[in-house]
Design a protein around this motif. Structure first.
Motif: not given
Length: 312
Positions: A60-61, A73-75, A124-125, A129-133
């Motif tokens: 995660l950046e 960067l995300i893309l 990817i999440m 996107f830094g989501m709490n998977v």
């Protein structure tokens, strides 16, 4: 190197990744090897450029204040994950083959492809996107359990359909005999149920979960020929050898029977009331069973009457 400093290389990677998507769709699906090699090439170039500029796609950046560069960067990372998924899928489509069973292989491929897409989506999440998977997976697990309980019968049919598809105890058009006595041709099969058209020209719809628990006799395999038997009781007024000889002559005169293997006459038992015989023979197709039985019984009666044999 900051995110802003690698903005231009990231933009080129995005263009390169988009070009890889176009090439992926431009190459016909039947050229799986070419598609895989090209996909690996795009993936390798994108991986090398990202690592050269210090961008690790599976980390995660921390995004800065330059929103446009952050989006670039995300893309770029999203495109990298997509190309990774397609490269793995290319291997699955090319090398997961079950010889002589293309339908089973296709089903396994589709299941693995779905798992790959699910895993890449979660990656990817998490890494982009830094989501709490973990929380998402836990919530999804509760929802899945609730839906599983509500759709227990339907899911049972679906998984039983997958098992039947992989096991392939029958094909479309096969004549089957089920443990409950249902006999007919398989006219349709899907994820939920199997349709059997009976000899009375009715369609029996069997849920796959019920069918998977039944004993299924495939009357079309290993070939379409069928073995039948007829049991006779003859009055014991003649020698058993003479009776069996008359029955062999009767079977030999039947045109509906196969000659290889030859029909067989077996003595089952003998007592004061009757000589019990079993006549076994083979017919070419299931449709010949009734005409053959009728002919056998008719000729047995004719030969028996000519030889003065009486039925017990």
């Amino acid at each position: 190197m900051t995110v802003m400093e690698i903005g231009s290389p990231l933009a080129l990677i995005n263009l390169f990744g988009a070009g890889g998507i176009l090439v992926w769709h431009a190459i016909p699906g039947r050229r799986a090897t070419v598609r895989l090699v090209v996909q690996l090439g795009f993936f390798a170039v994108m991986t090398g450029v990202l690592l050269y500029y210090g961008v690790v796609p599976y980390h995660l950046e921390g995004y800065g204040d330059y929103q446009s560069t952050d989006l670039t960067l995300i893309l770029a990372k999203v495109l990298w994950w997509i190309h990774l998924a397609w490269a793995v899928i290319g291997f699955v489509r090319l090398y997961l083959v079950i010889e002589g069973h293309p339908r089973q292989a296709r089903l396994l491929q589709d299941i693995l492809v779905a798992v790959i897409y699910l895993g890449v989506g979660l990656a990817i999440m998490s890494f982009v996107f830094g989501m709490n998977v973990s929380a998402l997976v836990a919530t999804s697990g509760v929802v899945a359990i609730t839906l599983g309980l509500a759709l227990q019968n339907t899911l049972g049919d679906v998984f039983s359909g997958i098992a039947l598809t992989l096991g392939r105890p029958y094909h479309l058009g096969d004549l089957v005999l089920l443990a409950d006595g249902t006999e007919g041709r398989v006219s349709e099969t899907n994820w939920r149920a199997t349709h059997v058209q009976t000899l009375a020209n009715n369609v029996v719809v069997l849920p796959n979960s019920v069918l998977a628990k039944m004993t299924i006799t495939n009357l079309t395999r290993p070939d379409r020929s069928q073995v039948q038997s007829v049991t006779l009781r003859v009055a014991p007024t003649h020698m058993p050898s003479m009776v069996t000889g008359v029955m062999r002559e009767a079977l030999a005169s039947c045109d509906s029977l196969m000659r290889d293997p030859e029909p067989v006459v077996a003595l089952k038992s003998i007592d004061a009331e009757a000589i019990v015989l079993e006549l076994s023979y083979r017919v070419a197709t299931p449709a010949d069973r009734i005409p053959a039985r009728n002919e056998v019984l008719d000729l047995v009666y004719r030969h028996g009457k000519a030889a003065d044999l009486k039925l017990a």
